[in-house]
Write a protein that holds these residues in place. Structure first.
Motif, short mmCIF file in Angstrom:
data_model
loop_
_atom_site.label_atom_id
_atom_site.label_comp_id
_atom_site.label_asym_id
_atom_site.label_seq_id
_atom_site.Cartn_x
_atom_site.Cartn_y
_atom_site.Cartn_z
N HIS A 89 -3.32 -14.11 1.35
CA HIS A 89 -4.18 -15.36 1.92
C HIS A 89 -3.41 -15.87 3.03
O HIS A 89 -4.02 -16.85 4.03
CB HIS A 89 -4.69 -16.20 0.99
CG HIS A 89 -3.58 -17.17 0.20
ND1 HIS A 89 -4.01 -18.30 0.16
CD2 HIS A 89 -2.37 -17.00 0.06
CE1 HIS A 89 -3.01 -18.79 -0.53
NE2 HIS A 89 -1.84 -18.22 -0.55
N ASP A 122 -1.13 -19.24 8.50
CA ASP A 122 -1.52 -17.93 7.92
C ASP A 122 -1.46 -16.81 8.66
O ASP A 122 -2.42 -15.94 8.98
CB ASP A 122 -3.38 -18.01 7.58
CG ASP A 122 -3.45 -19.12 6.30
OD1 ASP A 122 -2.58 -19.59 5.73
OD2 ASP A 122 -4.77 -19.44 6.24
N ASP A 125 -10.51 -23.88 5.93
CA ASP A 125 -9.49 -23.87 4.89
C ASP A 125 -9.52 -25.36 4.59
O ASP A 125 -9.24 -26.35 5.08
CB ASP A 125 -8.08 -23.25 5.14
CG ASP A 125 -7.26 -23.22 3.54
OD1 ASP A 125 -7.57 -24.07 3.01
OD2 ASP A 125 -6.54 -22.33 3.71
N HIS A 139 -9.87 -22.98 13.62
CA HIS A 139 -9.05 -22.64 12.50
C HIS A 139 -8.61 -23.91 11.98
O HIS A 139 -7.69 -24.42 12.56
CB HIS A 139 -7.98 -21.46 12.42
CG HIS A 139 -7.32 -21.40 11.49
ND1 HIS A 139 -5.97 -20.59 11.53
CD2 HIS A 139 -7.47 -21.48 10.14
CE1 HIS A 139 -5.67 -20.76 10.22
NE2 HIS A 139 -6.36 -21.07 9.27
N HIS A 183 -8.25 -17.26 1.65
CA HIS A 183 -8.29 -16.94 3.07
C HIS A 183 -8.22 -15.58 3.51
O HIS A 183 -8.30 -15.11 4.42
CB HIS A 183 -7.25 -18.00 3.99
CG HIS A 183 -8.13 -18.33 5.21
ND1 HIS A 183 -7.63 -19.75 5.69
CD2 HIS A 183 -8.88 -18.15 5.83
CE1 HIS A 183 -8.38 -20.10 6.74
NE2 HIS A 183 -9.29 -19.04 6.83
N ASP A 222 -6.86 -25.66 8.83
CA ASP A 222 -5.89 -25.32 7.81
C ASP A 222 -4.55 -26.19 7.80
O ASP A 222 -4.32 -26.73 8.91
CB ASP A 222 -5.48 -23.88 8.07
CG ASP A 222 -5.22 -23.16 6.80
OD1 ASP A 222 -4.59 -23.63 5.87
OD2 ASP A 222 -5.68 -21.84 6.68
MN MN Z 1 -5.66 -20.84 5.08
#
Ligand code: MN
Ligand code: MN
Length: 318
Positions: free
Chosen positions: A166, A154, A241, A148, A127, A150
């Motif tokens: 990442h 992050d 992700d 996003h 990432h 995930d």
């Molecule tokens: Mn990520």
């Protein structure tokens, strides 16, 4: 319909699906983004990972597993290859011995893609790569909204003292003004952290954080209607992700977390982006070595196809 002149994925009746060059969706390879509306591009970078490495092998395996994908979306009626000129432009030549140099190489590679008015659909890579991509996108489009997906926010300030890894890209991107935080949503966050601040820092910036538990047992269509209202008009980047999905579906990743989203919910999120002004998207953190069946890469390839099917001005057959 009139005969199309756009590139088409190589059909299974022209060459066996398991044969030929392993480009994304068996599309032609192009050496750059010139004259393309959309490109698939790989970034085989994993020197920003904190746990299990191997996402450098993601692009190659996603291409291999993409060989079964046909050009028309039976569920949504999208016909992206009638709408866009698409090719696989290969991989960014990162320097796998040098993170900082690679960040710069990636940014410049995307500058070239965007200079051609081409929308990049990226196969990661870990990432970390989203930061230089967003730096490049900012120069062309200004600050963007973000969808996003995930398991992780992050938004760490540092990892092992390093500002770029990442687990930090969205902290840096918000600090650098690349993102409009009030036009950002994070979906699927979960599991253990260091402190509540791990997810509360993005909230303090105006980001909508939807933890995985709020998604359990339900359709995400209503959520995505709210997301479209929140993000409204203006450029949007989608960053997915693969560890946002449950490791039961996507074991081939470096930092798996239990209790994640289902494949169906992943599809609902991407299909729910239809109507947003998407200027690019990525699918990151596929690490094939932890996935003996190839299912994670198969899933990733299909999610990238779904991203192609919701880009602005895609044609839908009635
Ligand atoms: Mn990520
Ligand atoms: Mn993650």
């Amino acid at each position: 319909m009139t005969e199309t002149r756009n590139n088409q994925p190589l059909g299974g009746n022209e060459m066996p699906r398991f044969a030929g060059l392993a480009t994304m969706m068996r599309l032609p390879h192009a050496s750059n983004a010139k004259d393309l509306d959309v490109c698939f591009v790989g970034v085989p970078f994993d020197i920003g990972t904190s746990n299990r490495p191997g996402a450098r092998l993601g692009p190659r395996q996603i291409r291999a597993e993409s060989c079964l994908i046909r050009p028309y979306n039976m569920a949504t009626r999208a016909a992206p290859f009638d709408s866009f000129q698409v090719a696989d432009i290969g991989d960014v030549a990162i320097n796998t011995f040098d993170l900082q140099k690679s960040i710069s190489i990636i940014e410049h590679a995307y500058d070239e893609i965007l200079r051609q008015n081409c929308v990049p659909l990226t196969m990661g890579g870990d990432h970390t790569i989203t930061l230089p991509i967003l730096r490049s996108i900012y120069k062309r489009h200004g600050p963007v909204g973000i969808v996003h997906v995930d398991a992780h926010a992050d938004t760490n300030d540092h990892m092992f003292g390093e500002p770029i890894a990442h687990g930090t890209p969205f902290r840096r991107a918000i600090e650098e003004g690349l993102i409009e935080p009030t036009r950002m949503v994070q979906i699927g966050l979960r599991a253990s952290g260091y402190a509540a601040d791990d997810f509360d820092w993005p909230r303090s910036q105006g980001v909508r954080v939807v933890q995985a538990e709020a998604c359990w047992y339900q359709s995400l269509k209503p959520l995505m209607a709210e997301v479209r209202d929140q993000l409204g008009a203006g450029p949007v980047y989608l960053t997915f992700d693969i560890d946002g999905l449950d490791p039961a579906y996507a074991p081939g990743t470096g930092t798996p977390e239990i209790g994640g989203l289902s494949v169906h919910q992943g599809l609902e999120i991407i299909r729910g982006c239809r109507g947003l002004e998407l200027v690019g998207a990525d699918l990151v953190e596929v690490a094939p070595a932890y996935d003996t069946s190839g299912n994670t890469s198969l899933l990733a390839a299909n999610l990238l196809f779904e991203m192609l099917c919701v880009l602005p001005n895609v044609e839908y057959r009635s």
